[in-house]
Design an enzyme around this catalytic site. Sequence first.
Site, PDB file in Angstrom:
ATOM      1  N   ARG A  68      -2.762  44.324 -17.259  1.00  0.00           N
ATOM      2  CA  ARG A  68      -2.273  43.061 -16.544  1.00  0.00           C
ATOM      3  C   ARG A  68      -0.423  43.331 -16.160  1.00  0.00           C
ATOM      4  NH1 ARG A  68      -1.691  38.730 -18.381  1.00  0.00           N
ATOM      5  NH2 ARG A  68      -3.440  38.674 -19.750  1.00  0.00           N
ATOM      6  N   TYR A 114       2.231  34.842   9.985  1.00  0.00           N
ATOM      7  CA  TYR A 114       1.072  34.890   9.635  1.00  0.00           C
ATOM      8  C   TYR A 114       0.375  33.699   9.261  1.00  0.00           C
ATOM      9  CZ  TYR A 114      -3.423  37.136   7.415  1.00  0.00           C
ATOM     10  OH  TYR A 114      -4.455  37.183   7.112  1.00  0.00           O
ATOM     11  N   ASP A 162       8.502  39.381   6.411  1.00  0.00           N
ATOM     12  CA  ASP A 162       7.220  39.972   6.262  1.00  0.00           C
ATOM     13  C   ASP A 162       7.323  41.072   7.524  1.00  0.00           C
ATOM     14  OD1 ASP A 162       4.586  41.068   6.695  1.00  0.00           O
ATOM     15  OD2 ASP A 162       3.890  38.995   6.550  1.00  0.00           O
ATOM     16  N   LYS A 173      -2.218  47.203   5.567  1.00  0.00           N
ATOM     17  CA  LYS A 173      -2.189  47.686   7.112  1.00  0.00           C
ATOM     18  C   LYS A 173      -1.479  49.341   7.013  1.00  0.00           C
ATOM     19  CE  LYS A 173      -3.807  43.720   7.439  1.00  0.00           C
ATOM     20  NZ  LYS A 173      -2.614  42.192   7.757  1.00  0.00           N
TER      21      LYS A 173
HETATM   22  C1  PLP Z   1      -2.529  41.229   6.862  1.00  0.00           C
HETATM   23  C2  PLP Z   1      -1.409  40.555   6.937  1.00  0.00           C
HETATM   24  C3  PLP Z   1      -0.912  39.729   5.757  1.00  0.00           C
HETATM   25  C4  PLP Z   1      -1.826  39.599   4.784  1.00  0.00           C
HETATM   26  O1  PLP Z   1      -2.120  40.560   3.918  1.00  0.00           O
HETATM   27  P1  PLP Z   1      -3.563  40.805   2.999  1.00  0.00           P
HETATM   28  O2  PLP Z   1      -3.281  42.282   2.462  1.00  0.00           O
HETATM   29  O3  PLP Z   1      -4.578  40.788   3.880  1.00  0.00           O
HETATM   30  O4  PLP Z   1      -3.549  39.825   2.130  1.00  0.00           O
HETATM   31  C5  PLP Z   1       0.365  39.156   5.774  1.00  0.00           C
HETATM   32  N1  PLP Z   1       1.213  39.359   6.669  1.00  0.00           N
HETATM   33  C6  PLP Z   1       0.855  40.174   7.863  1.00  0.00           C
HETATM   34  C7  PLP Z   1       1.820  40.113   8.893  1.00  0.00           C
HETATM   35  C8  PLP Z   1      -0.436  40.657   7.922  1.00  0.00           C
HETATM   36  O5  PLP Z   1      -0.686  41.442   9.132  1.00  0.00           O
END
Ligand code: PLP
Length: 412
Positions: A77, A130, A202, A227
């Site tokens: 962990r 998001y 982000d 992504k």
């Molecule tokens: C998909 C996404 C998230 C969330 O990420 P996960 O890996 O699905 O938890 C956060 N910010 C943006 C811009 C995203 O495209």
Amino acid sequence: MPTTNAPDPARSSAAAPPTPARPAGPSTAAVHAGEAREKLGFSITDPIFASSTYTFSDTQSIIDFIEEDHPREEYGRYGNPGERVVERKLAALEGGEQAVLFSSGMAALVGLLMAHVSAGDEIIFFDECYHRSREFCRKHLTRFGVGFREVKTCDYAAMEAAITPKTKFLVSESPTNPHLSVVDIERFADLGRRRGVLTLIDATLCTPYNLQPLAAGVDFVLHSATKYLGGHNDLLAGTVIGRAELMEPVRNLRGIMGGINSPHNAYLLERGLKTLALRMERHNANGLAVARFLESHPKVERVLYPGLESHPFHDVAARTMRGCGGLVTFFIKDADWRQTANVVDAAKIPRIGPSLGGVESLIEQPLVMSYWNYTPAERQAFRIADNMIRMACGIEDADDLVADLAQALDRA
Ligand SMILES: *Cc1c(COP(=O)(O)O)cnc(C)c1O
């Protein structure tokens, strides 16, 4: 007892690699950064340590580990060797001191904010961030006495006006999704610095290949590694990168909350990252080619892509970003939601689905995919139009994507 000169398995992946003489370019860093030169069993790739716990040879070695803070593993962990390699690679790609890897982008956001905010603090978001990130703050952090405010995206004066002595974080995404607004990263960082507030970007949609927020002075960069960083639509992961003293509490809390990656998942991410620069070149080229084609098409009312001169944030993007990625948002002329859905359904190369950033193109109608249960007034507030389509260009041939969209648009 080791009988070969293979590196000590306890240290081969945990020990930091030597610092290169000059900073590597993004492709070299993607391939090599963070990895030990010599690996267990003379393997060129990092071994996957499928282990939940790590053993000590005797009592004294436990005491040595605790007292000397040896770079070795203790319990799954708190980290695993593969995950540390990925963390070093991500830190190198972002030009940051430390990365902490999480099991998803949302786990990274929750972990970062929980580690740094306390009751009485406030967080200010640009409103195109998001929706789950904002939902976490609005519905959940407020239960713990943390204030939450949203201001219009890229309205820096409104964000500054919203700052109070309680403000702890300024948060934005860049580019935003699906409107692809581009934050002037230096202005955003400067606002935080001047007012003594931490800044978080982000950067999922731009990746370290297209933008370097830390170099511009932002405190934290966050990614959904699900992504572009993973890049193959085969894993979920997330990361936050920043200065070591700010990341230490985040790592500590992750060890308590437990949102860690399995060793197998960390390896998949390491493998995906190797081709990040190559893939991003193609995503950037495909995004631009598709956007230019759509903008010239008589059945398309409007295209949102920061690489197009017509985009409201084109100048900021051209000044700050290497490329604009694979996401393209467009509106079908004089179409209701059904006619718009016909275009989505007629596309043969992109699969229909949420997400973005993988090698396979994806297409979706935000009204249906993400906003079906919202009221028309809510959709209007989010600027989600009935005739809006979002395409996440993969790494296929641009000519094929364009030809496919051309035949799909005939169905509108
Ligand atoms: C998909 C996404 C998230 C969330 O990420 P996960 O890996 O699905 O938890 C956060 N910010 C943006 C811009 C995203 O495209």
